[in-house]
Design an enzyme around this catalytic site. Sequence first.
Site, mmCIF file in Angstrom:
data_model
loop_
_atom_site.group_PDB
_atom_site.id
_atom_site.type_symbol
_atom_site.label_atom_id
_atom_site.label_comp_id
_atom_site.label_asym_id
_atom_site.label_seq_id
_atom_site.Cartn_x
_atom_site.Cartn_y
_atom_site.Cartn_z
ATOM 1 N N ASP A 1 0.834 -1.204 0.000
ATOM 2 C CA ASP A 1 0.000 0.000 0.000
ATOM 3 C C ASP A 1 0.867 1.252 0.000
ATOM 4 O O ASP A 1 0.599 2.210 -0.707
ATOM 5 C CB ASP A 1 -0.964 0.009 1.196
ATOM 6 N N ASP B 1 7.349 3.858 2.613
ATOM 7 C CA ASP B 1 7.678 5.033 3.432
ATOM 8 C C ASP B 1 9.202 5.112 3.536
ATOM 9 O O ASP B 1 9.857 5.750 2.712
ATOM 10 C CB ASP B 1 6.987 4.881 4.793
ATOM 11 N N THR C 1 10.570 -2.147 4.617
ATOM 12 C CA THR C 1 9.732 -3.343 4.455
ATOM 13 C C THR C 1 9.900 -3.924 3.055
ATOM 14 O O THR C 1 10.132 -5.123 2.881
ATOM 15 C CB THR C 1 8.248 -2.995 4.704
ATOM 16 N N ASP D 1 -3.589 2.969 7.909
ATOM 17 C CA ASP D 1 -4.239 3.196 9.197
ATOM 18 C C ASP D 1 -3.435 4.115 10.097
ATOM 19 O O ASP D 1 -2.248 4.352 9.884
ATOM 20 C CB ASP D 1 -4.411 1.866 9.935
HETATM 21 C C1 PRP Z 1 3.009 -0.127 6.628
HETATM 22 C C2 PRP Z 1 2.707 -0.400 5.172
HETATM 23 C C3 PRP Z 1 3.993 -0.968 4.642
HETATM 24 C C4 PRP Z 1 5.054 -0.368 5.549
HETATM 25 C C5 PRP Z 1 5.830 0.677 4.829
HETATM 26 O O1 PRP Z 1 2.782 -1.284 7.352
HETATM 27 O O2 PRP Z 1 1.622 -1.268 5.016
HETATM 28 O O3 PRP Z 1 4.011 -2.370 4.699
HETATM 29 O O4 PRP Z 1 4.378 0.234 6.654
HETATM 30 O O5 PRP Z 1 6.763 1.305 5.675
HETATM 31 P P1 PRP Z 1 8.326 1.337 5.365
HETATM 32 O O6 PRP Z 1 8.520 1.685 3.920
HETATM 33 O O7 PRP Z 1 8.826 2.433 6.279
HETATM 34 O O8 PRP Z 1 8.919 -0.002 5.710
HETATM 35 P P2 PRP Z 1 2.619 -1.309 8.938
HETATM 36 O O9 PRP Z 1 3.909 -1.814 9.547
HETATM 37 O O10 PRP Z 1 2.140 0.018 9.417
HETATM 38 O O11 PRP Z 1 1.562 -2.418 9.181
HETATM 39 P P3 PRP Z 1 0.062 -2.555 8.623
HETATM 40 O O12 PRP Z 1 0.130 -2.628 7.119
HETATM 41 O O13 PRP Z 1 -0.397 -3.829 9.241
HETATM 42 O O14 PRP Z 1 -0.717 -1.347 9.097
#
Ligand code: PRP
Length: 181
Positions: free
Chosen positions: A102, A105, A109, A160
């Site tokens: 989604d 950032d 991940t 979220d």
């Molecule tokens: C969010 C999103 C990505 C990740 C991106 O997941 O869904 O997987 O953060 O962040 P990054 O580029 O800094 O790694 P989150 O850990 O908030 O979990 P969720 O999707 O369950 O809300």
Amino acid sequence: MNGLHPDLARILVPEETIQAHVKVLAHQISLDYADKGTIYLVGVLRGAFIFLADLVRYLTIPHVVDFMSVSSYGKSTESGVVRIVLDLREPIEGQHVIIVEDIVDSGKTLSYLYTMLKSRNPASLRTCTLVQKPKRPLDVPVDYLGFKIPDVWVVGYGLDYADKHRTLPYIAELKPSVYTR
Ligand code: PRP
């Protein structure tokens, strides 16, 4: 705007714009993989489930949907260690795989997942994200991108804040007073 939740500052990407871009992404993926047989889409839980659900319904090529879930320790730290909470159901060796996120950032991940899935010897591995923030250059390619967004806290369409606002049909900016209080 009338009806906007008090946690929200403004709508950044309206529903119609999201849907139009998801269609474009699905069309491009359908063209790029037209002669590749069944593709293997990996949704990253939880955030990607809404985007992925819409994306696959616009695809015109055969596809399999699977999910992964990862957890990071100390997201704000440089290490950003990630561990697998839920893994794929099947081996991906020899498959054409697209990781569907989604949001990118910090990119930690996606970087972790890309390196890990690459080591499983897929026939090809690409990445698709609905939104990306303007952080430092990533060490993984973003092959399919919906929107670049400003570096603000966004919610809606799967994104979220403390598990709230995920099911909004648009992407909105959260008021800083909500996450600093
Ligand atoms: C969010 C999103 C990505 C990740 C991106 O997941 O869904 O997987 O953060 O962040 P990054 O580029 O800094 O790694 P989150 O850990 O908030 O979990 P969720 O999707 O369950 O809300």
